[in-house]
Scaffold this motif. Structure first.
Motif, PDB file in Angstrom:
ATOM      1  N   UNK B  41      51.361 118.536  28.721  1.00 59.52           N
ATOM      2  CA  UNK B  41      50.201 119.277  28.233  1.00 59.52           C
ATOM      3  C   UNK B  41      49.009 118.929  29.119  1.00 59.52           C
ATOM      4  N   UNK B  42      48.181 119.950  29.368  1.00 59.85           N
ATOM      5  CA  UNK B  42      46.983 119.753  30.168  1.00 59.85           C
ATOM      6  C   UNK B  42      45.853 119.251  29.276  1.00 59.85           C
ATOM      7  N   UNK B  43      45.179 118.185  29.708  1.00 56.48           N
ATOM      8  CA  UNK B  43      44.008 117.666  28.976  1.00 56.48           C
ATOM      9  C   UNK B  43      42.787 117.842  29.869  1.00 56.48           C
ATOM     10  N   UNK B  76      39.810 111.027  29.387  1.00 56.42           N
ATOM     11  CA  UNK B  76      41.275 111.164  29.546  1.00 56.42           C
ATOM     12  C   UNK B  76      41.984 109.971  28.906  1.00 56.42           C
ATOM     13  N   UNK B  78      41.101 108.253  26.414  1.00 56.93           N
ATOM     14  CA  UNK B  78      41.087 108.369  24.951  1.00 56.93           C
ATOM     15  C   UNK B  78      42.151 109.323  24.430  1.00 56.93           C
ATOM     16  N   UNK B  79      42.682 110.201  25.303  1.00 55.66           N
ATOM     17  CA  UNK B  79      43.767 111.109  24.907  1.00 55.66           C
ATOM     18  C   UNK B  79      45.129 110.555  25.321  1.00 55.66           C
ATOM     19  N   UNK B 138      49.543 114.972  29.900  1.00 55.51           N
ATOM     20  CA  UNK B 138      50.072 114.082  28.863  1.00 55.51           C
ATOM     21  C   UNK B 138      51.372 114.709  28.335  1.00 55.51           C
ATOM     22  N   UNK B 141      52.977 116.775  22.867  1.00 54.47           N
ATOM     23  CA  UNK B 141      53.006 116.223  21.518  1.00 54.47           C
ATOM     24  C   UNK B 141      52.631 114.758  21.424  1.00 54.47           C
ATOM     25  N   UNK B 143      49.695 113.320  22.860  1.00 45.72           N
ATOM     26  CA  UNK B 143      48.279 113.019  23.099  1.00 45.72           C
ATOM     27  C   UNK B 143      47.676 112.308  21.886  1.00 45.72           C
ATOM     28  N   UNK B 144      46.750 111.395  22.159  1.00 48.46           N
ATOM     29  CA  UNK B 144      46.014 110.709  21.102  1.00 48.46           C
ATOM     30  C   UNK B 144      44.854 111.593  20.663  1.00 48.46           C
ATOM     31  N   UNK B 145      44.703 111.797  19.379  1.00 48.37           N
ATOM     32  CA  UNK B 145      43.603 112.626  18.895  1.00 48.37           C
ATOM     33  C   UNK B 145      42.713 111.817  17.968  1.00 48.37           C
ATOM     34  N   UNK B 146      41.565 112.400  17.651  1.00 46.57           N
ATOM     35  CA  UNK B 146      40.650 111.725  16.735  1.00 46.57           C
ATOM     36  C   UNK B 146      41.101 111.871  15.282  1.00 46.57           C
ATOM     37  N   UNK B 210      42.462 107.893  18.455  1.00 41.64           N
ATOM     38  CA  UNK B 210      41.732 107.160  19.491  1.00 41.64           C
ATOM     39  C   UNK B 210      40.494 107.942  19.900  1.00 41.64           C
TER      40      UNK B 210
END
Lengths: 325, 325
Positions: B41-43, B76, B78-79, B138, B141, B143-146, B210
């Motif tokens: 996935x593109x961040x 980046x 943080x993701x 990343x 599925x 990736x770190x999210x808030x 994160x």
């Protein structure tokens, strides 16, 4: 800016972001998360627009919202890409709700027209400027580049040239014409350029190179010639000029605008002889004229301007760029 | 700017761009063309830095080149993303070759450290500001999210908090200390933050949420709580503070910096009890400490600050942000 101001601004840009299926996470996390489909290549470009340099300080915010996106879309068009996602970094001198409402309304209208989603942004206080990051998708191996032109290829442009420069001259009161409808039409060509997205996509299998005309034909064609290692012959008498331009301004001035006025945001592209027939089919139904204005030549010939077959010479500002190569 | 100036600037940024295999076309066409591998996935994120707001006007260009990229890399991190490509839009008041050389040298050093490629840019004349667009990858599925924190999850931060704010106070002569080595070290923490890229990647399978600490713990943790629909209990006595901070400043000030000083660019993340053991293995060998500072609570509890188990109260500027929710 204060927290409250940031939240106020955010409201104008979060309130109605459409949801594309390829956006896993949009605005509101540290990054946006985006899916690029298999066999698609990502095309990205970034452009800064500064008040007083790239747009008039008194531009209407609705015109600015439109044009900032349109000129970035034009870069995607030149690659044959399909628009997808936008990031918008704004520096604003103050929080003016009327301004924000008009700007965002106009921006979102164009975003929605192209089924795009705003996926990230940043706001800072300072002299007005905008930096857009535009992201598009193009099937693998089919993007239009500047580097593919070959001697013998035909050179085309979409639409008509020079109208935007004339519109700017009218906006700045450097020129006057008495026909209000023509006056408005030319100004609209400057403020509301139409990115040639559909044309770019239709050219994917046909054009050997493409570029969008932001700085003017001479300058931008120069980039193609440099990247492709070629020269070119341009027929000045073939340049597509609008009746508005031809009927209301001096021929010398019209030619200067058409060659180096800038901000046309038309596509300039080259097509091998073998695809010339298919071109009519591919572009013919899209409602925008396209005109053959010359032919790619060997690099040793440089760029030759021909007026009814005879070499023509010009010396004005727009040519400095090219001559300085 | 004149053509010659643009070309001069371009030389500093084109001369040694490394070539990633996933960059089909880099700088020099209307768009860059980039390949996103399958199942990635593109961040993306964008940040503007304006002189006098985001950095001191007299900042050394080498520090600016480093920090502009580092703070974007922190997004980046943080993701949990792997850095890939950068676009750089610069507004420069003048063409100063010494400045450009130092800025670009430092920027490229950090780009190369992370195997990144500069793939697009734009230069304009105006008051100094930079807008970076950062692109990372990343696994799908992961990736770190808030938004993933749950009541009971433990709250961690990497590194130590408040050093950057102390460094800024020293730079601005608002504070003085007599130990030159400590003085330098704190200033370096402000000017040369280390993006926690490896830590973010190691947390992909472990953390439930994160964020990177750019505005200060209270403010940034607030974003996580809002996105996750949770509250939190923070143990003030557990906040990781450097000896430099503890030994040279008043406790009240140190606490204020640690909670709301901003620009730490450490990661704040939450880990479910079940993964707490694995965390030591995953982060333990990366050379940066990480500290449990509290626990996620139900939303109804809001954010509680505890000092040795007793509720603590503060009222200073850093808390306005949070209280205003």
């Amino acid at each position: 800016m204060s927290c409250g101001e940031f939240e106020l601004i955010a409201r104008y840009f979060n309130r109605r972001t459409r949801s594309r299926r390829d956006v896993e996470t949009g605005i509101g996390d540290d990054c946006a998360l985006l899916s690029v489909p298999e066999k698609q290549t990502l095309a990205i470009s970034t452009d800064t627009l500064v008040a007083g340099i790239h747009f008039l300080r008194d531009i209407h915010p609705a015109d600015l919202g439109y044009k900032a996106l349109a000129v970035n879309l034009s870069d995607l068009a030149a690659m044959g890409a399909d628009p997808a996602w936008l990031t918008l970094a704004m520096t604003l001198p103050e929080v003016d709700e009327t301004w924000l409402a008009a700007f965002s309304e106009s921006l979102f209208e164009l975003l929605e027209y192209y089924d795009m989603q705003l996926v990230g942004g940043d706001t800072t206080r300072g002299p007005l400027s905008l930096t857009l990051g535009i992201h598009g998708l193009v099937p693998q191996g089919r993007a239009l580049k500047r580097s593919g032109a070959k001697p013998g290829d035909w050179i085309f442009v979409t639409g008509t040239l020079g109208d935007s420069a004339a519109g700017l001259a009218l906006l700045q009161h450097r020129k006057r014409i008495n026909d209000p409808a023509v006056h408005e039409a030319l100004i609209k060509r400057h403020l509301r350029p139409m990115p040639r997205i559909l044309q770019g996509q239709a050219l994917r299998s046909l054009a050997s190179s493409a570029i969008d005309l932001s700085d003017g034909l001479i300058s931008d064609l120069g980039h193609v010639l440099k990247a492709s290692g070629c020269g070119a012959r341009i027929n000045l008498d073939a340049l597509p000029l609008s009746p508005a331009l031809r009927d209301h301004f001096e021929p010398e001035e019209v030619l200067r605008w058409a060659l180096s006025g800038g901000e046309d945001y038309e596509l300039c592209f080259t097509v091998p002889e073998v695809h010339r027939g298919a071109l009519d089919v591919a572009l013919g139904h899209l409602g925008v004229p396209f005109t053959c204005i010359g032919q790619i030549a060997p690099e040793s010939e440089g760029l030759t301007l021909l007026d009814n077959g005879k070499p023509a010479k010009f010396s004005h500002k727009g040519f400095d760029h090219f001559d300085a190569r």
